[in-house]
Design an enzyme around this catalytic site. Structure first.
Site, PDB file in Angstrom:
ATOM      1  N   ARG A 186     -52.066-116.328 -37.278  1.00 38.03           N
ATOM      2  CA  ARG A 186     -53.515-116.124 -37.356  1.00 38.03           C
ATOM      3  C   ARG A 186     -53.833-114.666 -37.658  1.00 38.03           C
ATOM      4  O   ARG A 186     -54.748-114.370 -38.429  1.00 38.03           O
ATOM      5  CB  ARG A 186     -54.201-116.572 -36.063  1.00 38.03           C
ATOM      6  CG  ARG A 186     -54.216-118.084 -35.888  1.00 38.03           C
ATOM      7  CD  ARG A 186     -55.029-118.500 -34.686  1.00 38.03           C
ATOM      8  NE  ARG A 186     -56.459-118.280 -34.897  1.00 38.03           N
ATOM      9  CZ  ARG A 186     -57.368-118.385 -33.938  1.00 38.03           C
ATOM     10  NH1 ARG A 186     -57.004-118.684 -32.696  1.00 38.03           N
ATOM     11  NH2 ARG A 186     -58.646-118.185 -34.198  1.00 38.03           N
ATOM     12  N   CYS A 245     -58.981-111.618 -29.230  1.00 32.22           N
ATOM     13  CA  CYS A 245     -58.237-112.814 -29.626  1.00 32.22           C
ATOM     14  C   CYS A 245     -59.165-113.622 -30.513  1.00 32.22           C
ATOM     15  O   CYS A 245     -59.874-113.064 -31.337  1.00 32.22           O
ATOM     16  CB  CYS A 245     -57.769-113.590 -28.394  1.00 32.22           C
ATOM     17  SG  CYS A 245     -59.106-114.037 -27.255  1.00 32.22           S
TER      18      CYS A 245
END
Length: 289
Positions: A186, A245
């Site tokens: 990611r 995050c």
């Protein structure tokens, strides 16, 4: 047991520590299991949980509704979180131990929220439910009868949080370090399952929360290994550390690791990538750092 304050406990406790205090009414266990897709934490709780544990839901209990703050999991308001604590029987002298089945990925959000609202008496169960079972702990399907506690008057500590403007400044500040707790895929933009666009905040360093663990979903690394990991990211000399995050949840795992290493001053970017990626005026980087 005494109704006075519990002796200071570390941010990370073992199953043995918790088992030794199983009869202490000042200790409240919270089951924080949550899944992005495929199953529900409430169902897992119903199928078996630690004795005396109260279930808390990431979306309903540990976050404000989407749209009431930045990103997918905005921080809960003081009154909303106070109601959650009261329902769970948590008062001013209660020590909270949170666990999950993901190496503390969700439980760390509980620990961080307690600190954010000025309640320092909280820990994460190292290794979670798997470690509890491995050391001979039992599960139960009994739902504890909890006497609600009086609502606490909570005061947030905004100095522990950064918004996107602050992060945009800090990412270009030599004395600051921005850490991304998402997976490397990611971070590099190879996959993006939920947010508006792939990639990472330019200048950020990849620090997947899973790397804090000795094995997937397991216990934390020992202090020496954990220190080496974060020293490699330059945190030792950093004046300011910000963790993010996808939505401000697993970043708390990196914040817990930093607290274990003596850097409890690290900040949470509340909205995280879900907030940053939704703003087309902000840049995104692809590939490794």
């Amino acid at each position: 047991m005494s109704s006075g304050p519990l002796a200071a406990a570390p941010p990370l406790v073992s199953p043995a520590w918790l088992r030794a205090r199983s009869a202490d009414a000042r200790v409240r266990v919270l089951d924080a299991r949550w899944y992005l897709a495929g199953k529900r934490g409430a169902d897992e709780y119903a199928a078996g949980h630690l004795p005396g544990a109260v279930f808390v839901n990431l979306d309903a209990d540990l976050s404000s509704p989407r749209g009431q703050g930045p990103g997918r999991h905005p921080l809960p308001t003081p009154d909303a979180f106070a109601r959650v604590l009261a329902r769970a029987g948590i008062g001013a002298t209660t020590h909270v131990v949170a666990y999950d089945d993901a190496g503390g990925a969700i439980a760390a959000r509980v620990w961080w929220l307690m600190r954010y609202f000025g309640l320092a008496s909280a820990s994460v169960l190292d290794g979670g439910i798997a470690a509890w079972l491995a050391e001979g702990g039992a599960l139960t399907t009994d739902v504890p009868a909890i006497v609600p506690a009086p609502m606490l008057r909570l005061t947030p500590r905004p100095a522990l949080v950064a918004d996107k403007r602050a992060v945009d400044r800090l990412r270009a500040t030599p004395s600051a370090v921005v850490l991304d707790a998402r997976s490397a895929d990611r971070f590099e933009g190879k996959s993006e399952p939920v947010d508006a666009r792939p990639g990472h905040i330019p200048g950020a360093r990849s620090m997947p929360f899973a790397g804090n663990l000795a094995a997937p979903g397991g216990r934390f690394l020992d202090r020496e290994a954990l220190s080496a990991r974060y020293d490699g990211a330059g945190v030792r000399s950093a004046d300011t550390i910000v963790c993010y995050c996808g939505s401000g949840v697993t970043a708390c795992h990196d914040l817990l690791a930093l607290a274990l290493l003596g850097r409890p001053d690290a900040l949470l970017y509340e909205g995280s990538w879900s907030d940053w990626a939704a703003d087309p005026a902000l840049p995104a980087a692809l590939g490794p750092a």
